[in-house]
Design an enzyme around this catalytic site. Sequence first.
Site, short mmCIF file in Angstrom:
data_model
loop_
_atom_site.label_atom_id
_atom_site.label_comp_id
_atom_site.label_asym_id
_atom_site.label_seq_id
_atom_site.Cartn_x
_atom_site.Cartn_y
_atom_site.Cartn_z
N GLN B 126 18.25 -14.31 -34.20
CA GLN B 126 17.32 -13.47 -35.28
C GLN B 126 18.45 -12.96 -36.39
OE1 GLN B 126 16.28 -9.61 -33.58
NE2 GLN B 126 14.69 -9.52 -35.02
N GLY B 127 18.00 -13.53 -37.58
CA GLY B 127 18.78 -13.05 -38.80
C GLY B 127 18.05 -11.78 -39.52
N SER B 129 19.19 -7.97 -39.42
CA SER B 129 20.21 -6.97 -39.84
C SER B 129 21.15 -7.46 -40.67
CB SER B 129 20.75 -6.49 -38.54
OG SER B 129 19.98 -5.38 -37.79
N GLU B 245 8.33 -6.96 -30.43
CA GLU B 245 9.49 -6.65 -29.63
C GLU B 245 9.66 -5.34 -28.95
OE1 GLU B 245 12.74 -6.38 -32.63
OE2 GLU B 245 14.17 -6.30 -30.98
N SER B 386 16.11 1.60 -34.33
CA SER B 386 16.67 2.58 -33.43
C SER B 386 15.60 3.46 -32.78
CB SER B 386 17.70 3.48 -34.39
OG SER B 386 17.02 4.53 -35.27
N ASN B 387 16.10 4.31 -32.06
CA ASN B 387 14.88 5.36 -31.37
C ASN B 387 14.55 6.28 -32.47
OD1 ASN B 387 14.86 3.85 -29.13
ND2 ASN B 387 15.48 5.35 -27.71
N GLU B 388 15.55 6.70 -33.63
CA GLU B 388 15.06 7.51 -34.35
C GLU B 388 14.19 6.88 -35.34
OE1 GLU B 388 18.30 6.76 -33.64
OE2 GLU B 388 18.73 8.58 -32.66
#
Lengths: 401, 401, 377, 377
Positions: B126-127, B129, B245, B386-388
Amino acid sequence: MDLRFTPEEQEFRQEVRSFIAENLDKETHASMLAGHRPSKDQIVAWQRVLNRKGWATVDWPVGFGGTGWNIIKRHIFREEVQAYPAPEPLAFGVYMVGPVIITFGTEAQKKKFLPRIANIDDWWCQGFSEPGSGSDLASLKTAARRDGDHYVVNGQKTWTTYAQYADWIFCLVRTNPQAAKPQEGISFLLIDMESPGVTLRPIVTVDGGREINEVFFDDVKVPVENLVGVENRGWDCAKFLLSNERVNTARIGATKERLRRLKKLAADVSENGRPLVDDPSFAEKLAALQIELKALEITQLRVLANEHKNGKGKPDPASSVLKLRGTELQQRITELTLQAAGPHGLVGESLDVPLGHNEDEIAPEWMRLAAPTYFNTRKVTIYGGSNEIQRNIIAKQILGL
Amino acid sequence: MDLRFTPEEQEFRQEVRSFIAENLDKETHASMLAGHRPSKDQIVAWQRVLNRKGWATVDWPVGFGGTGWNIIKRHIFREEVQAYPAPEPLAFGVYMVGPVIITFGTEAQKKKFLPRIANIDDWWCQGFSEPGSGSDLASLKTAARRDGDHYVVNGQKTWTTYAQYADWIFCLVRTNPQAAKPQEGISFLLIDMESPGVTLRPIVTVDGGREINEVFFDDVKVPVENLVGVENRGWDCAKFLLSNERVNTARIGATKERLRRLKKLAADVSENGRPLVDDPSFAEKLAALQIELKALEITQLRVLANEHKNGKGKPDPASSVLKLRGTELQQRITELTLQAAGPHGLVGESLDVPLGHNEDEIAPEWMRLAAPTYFNTRKVTIYGGSNEIQRNIIAKQILGL
Amino acid sequence: MDFDLSDEQRLLRDNVERLAAAPDGVTSDRGWKRERWKKFAELGLLALPFAEEDGGLGWGAVETMIVMEAFGKGLVREPYLATVVIGGGLLRHGCDGEVRKKLAGRIASGELLATLAHTEREARHELADVTLSARKTSGGFVLDGVKSVVPHGDQAELLFVSARSAGGRHERDGVSLFRVDADSKGVMRRAYEFADGTPGAQIRLDNVVVPADALVGEAGKGLALIERVTDEAIAALCAEAVGVMSAMGEMTVAYLKTRKQFGRPIGAFQALQHRAADMFIALEQARSMAVYATMMVGESDAAQRSAAISAAKVTIGQNGRFIGEQAVQLHGGIGMTMEYRLGAYFKRMTAINLMFGDSDHHLRKVADAGGLDRKLA
Amino acid sequence: MDFDLSDEQRLLRDNVERLAAAPDGVTSDRGWKRERWKKFAELGLLALPFAEEDGGLGWGAVETMIVMEAFGKGLVREPYLATVVIGGGLLRHGCDGEVRKKLAGRIASGELLATLAHTEREARHELADVTLSARKTSGGFVLDGVKSVVPHGDQAELLFVSARSAGGRHERDGVSLFRVDADSKGVMRRAYEFADGTPGAQIRLDNVVVPADALVGEAGKGLALIERVTDEAIAALCAEAVGVMSAMGEMTVAYLKTRKQFGRPIGAFQALQHRAADMFIALEQARSMAVYATMMVGESDAAQRSAAISAAKVTIGQNGRFIGEQAVQLHGGIGMTMEYRLGAYFKRMTAINLMFGDSDHHLRKVADAGGLDRKLA
């Protein structure tokens, strides 16, 4: 560096404890031990005992009635008063407006107000919050227009604790609506509650208590000599005051006393033949609280020592830690006490109306007070700058974020 | 409304379980049971077993190799695979790029790629980030310039899991740097890892593992037919993919398996003569995890049922709850496992290098893996949004804040 | 497995929500109104769990969940839990033939209020700790002792009273259950309000004589019935709690959107957004466990049933307290006042946590039981 | 009561911080360097706790705290804890006269490394669980058994080995302590790295013969000494942990200020600001408890000392884990990589939590002890 109390300090602790034991009214003590708030009369009576002893305003400078004790002795004194427990000084006078007058006030103000604060000849209340300005204190709208020798005040304050008892209120008011920033153009005024145009409306809190009020100002005339500090610079007084408040709202000695008491109470209730205090999970919760309290106590001493070292008047933003953790611990004690009360925590009662002990009780008094106390204590993380505001202070003033 | 599994569903569960038991390579199973990640070969081998059975891509539409199972059966299947444990399908292919191609791709792309994904004839990575764009995915900079029949790609991707195994990478690239919003002007490209100009740099993680990589693109030519969906509308593909996801990263079946295993392990270690699993505090922690996991499992079924009812393609923002709590629970299991290992959790080992069992062990394998697993599992609350970011999604998309 | 409500269930939910939202139910005498109770009867709510042969609707736990959640949202204080769920449960599972039919009919029509008088002053959450004594006589039994936290015990006409007819304190065997008319000679009630305003009573039975057929089930074997019905009550309470929590959540989100500080709605502050997100997660997890409790309440294996119900109560207790405390905190001062409805929800949530065992009690039960059943999701 | 450091202490702190920050100490063979160890000796750090009559500086727990905190900040892996704090502590409190003086001198000069070999494979955190056997012979003792998690056990020349000379497993009485030369016949060491990279070893003693004067203190009475020195080690470890935590906190705040997402530094996001504030609070509370441990380590009442030290370990464990996990989380991917120093701090913090009992173990100890002493703050 040595954290041990010196023999002299231990002796001093004993002296304070003995003084309280010998001079505090027994009924006041019993009622507070049971978890009631002291009444106005009880607070006043005890403050006057302290004042006669010279211990009414221990944190004030010596020339103004302070004792000159170092921070350790002041810490011990405060802890002993809270832990006994005895009524604490009326914060609005002794911890809030008193130091503001000492730091920013005129000679005349000092002479007029300080001795009466020490003796609670005047009962003070705090006029900061407004319906539209809670955490955002600087957005306050109550206006004071200069008119000759007077200001004319119009507006509304709210969440005013014990305004129903108050002789005086100290207020933040807007004296310059055109100021560039919201913090500018605010002044710090002392207002006689007897002034025409001042009215009250009580607010009943969820625990059924009657502590707080709305205060309305309708063309209230306030003599210019009741301005503290410089006109439009009242924000300086406010910041100074709030930082003092953060230290005092930690109330570590009081929490210690509640924790000791809870431990005793938990030894007296059993489930399945085992005292609650021996339940591993409950015992660990108690231990965890005790540990956090110990940590906070040392943190408090470190903050005080630091403030002392850095000179007076400069509040340490670390006092936000004290307010934050101190109030959280107060709440957790009330939660655990309610848990200890078990199903009889359902049996409700108001904090303000002590029941007699002679009638057949549905549940012991402490159980009946557990739920209202839990409800009432939700306030401590809201007032005095909510804990969210304290986190902002830490992030911005300490961490530079 | 009836949460009970029907007899048919229970039978199906048994069928899946038997199939795994009969067909999964014993060594693969033993290694995973011990807490190792499956190797590339193990993943591929198992995926091909499933593919022969027709179970390689159970969530895909029937015409594309899906099974047509309803959400309950798909849930049961996923749970059984995770709980056995057997290798899961390679997410980058089966859960990510596959559904994107099915939903947005051309007929030619479907025909070319889907069967190879199902059989892992192509290993995908997966590209998304980039060094400068983590949570702020839309700020990505990797550029694809149109040049005749090709795009020319320049830039860098990072945190690329298993890029060292990959035959293909799906990328978000910027095709229009002048677009009004950062989300516009992005396209979704499929890039052959063998293309000239693609290079890798491995990143070693704190647990000593070698899972992730940086991928560099230096004038890489990509045929225009490898564009998925509409040029400059790649963000639609990305949102669709990320929401899928979130459901898959909850990994509830896997956490169940780890929890069951932890309970067994905690029965085998003792302190002071008492098995850890009988320690009240540890037992309550296990119970609390089991309860939260149960709640999340039902929440997952509710979310899936809801998505199903609302029609395909519309992701439920509540899937953020699954990602958030699912990953937190994964982490808590690893924390508790490390706690169970006790002082021998200090004996370190890498997740990637299974030690033989025949030498004299300083500590049992599970204890040696406890710390690296704890370290490695910190990633799950960071990646996949992220969870944030998940909290932002809940606040904005669900609560409207 | 199926998460959808039937058309009938959806209709029930809409009807009850409408009734529960009616604003006249909160401030009347003793916190509730007979008129609304009659409306409940007309709607069939009071007949809900009874078998059709007993004149009931023959509905189950899912319908009870629907009703209780709506009651939670509307802060309904009518004695539904005490009378229909608990009283009804004791009738359904414990009483036979004519007695059951007759009393079920009177409950369904709204003319009879019932409750269970079980908790004693020293027992805390331990159900087997019963000391109120039942002495057998030639014609029946004599009951002597005190029950202290009886919900709606002030007005219920029919009391189910647990008593020890044999064995020592804490023993499972020897607990018997009796039907007692509240106006029997020797029954003294002291009404008070629970901390959340729910009516409650302490009930003293001073050598109260009851006939032999007042015994529910077998003598000395009453605990299993009490446990079963308590589990049903907890499941219903979990649903009520979900209603309470969702109301607190909605009020908080609405407040975050309207209250302005520092020149913008406080809901624009990310720290508060994340808090609201955590409240949402807590609510969804609680809702899932309320559903779980609803499904498991009919489980025939009592140990599995009980562990599941305990698991739900743990979640409800922890998440409900979190949501309540955060709702008050995010509201600031206004959340502390009696005038604002949030405080009433907060108190109800607190009361729910104290009823039938707090979260620590039930967490220990789950740990002792060694886990949850795999039969259900 | 006094929180200020003396001028001498301040000087010590500055010197050690400078030395600890030197970048060459981390990646060398077995994680540390003999050259730096020599510098420690030159600075007097290795003589720090020994009495002046033994050639030491006669400094105390406060100075050890200063040194360990600086070591934590600098991620120093030299065997200071094992050799000076633990080895030195066993010498100071357990060994007499000439032996003590001689060994103290050799440690102080940097030529001798020592460690305690105590933990066994089945013992977990229970100090009394010793099974390695000590058999008395005419000339001394024969030691037989395995110690498995010995910090710096790979290179230490002097091993303090606990053994059971009497009594059953778990019994307090019957544990003896011996000085064992690491190159004695029958000593087999297997070196490995702890999860954080600290060197460690499993040490097997295969009928190792030691002379009678290898016994430290009285036979069978070794546990009290081990407990005392373990408490000292925990106090020192708490100080190191504060250094580690403060480094993680500083790195995180710096990262929040520089890393940009959504067009601004991520430190501008309030949710992350509040997280950073919570980390700060956790650090300050941990620092206070490290100070507390330092003060209480000299308490003569062993039960009070132990409870206080346990309380500190609880705080260090909980807050250290919180700070470490949040530091990694707020850093995102970069915090997970070996190349970035944060990961090394995080692993060190994790290792500290596993050493000498985790927070749950010590919380139980405090609960069992019934609380903390009032003599100190």
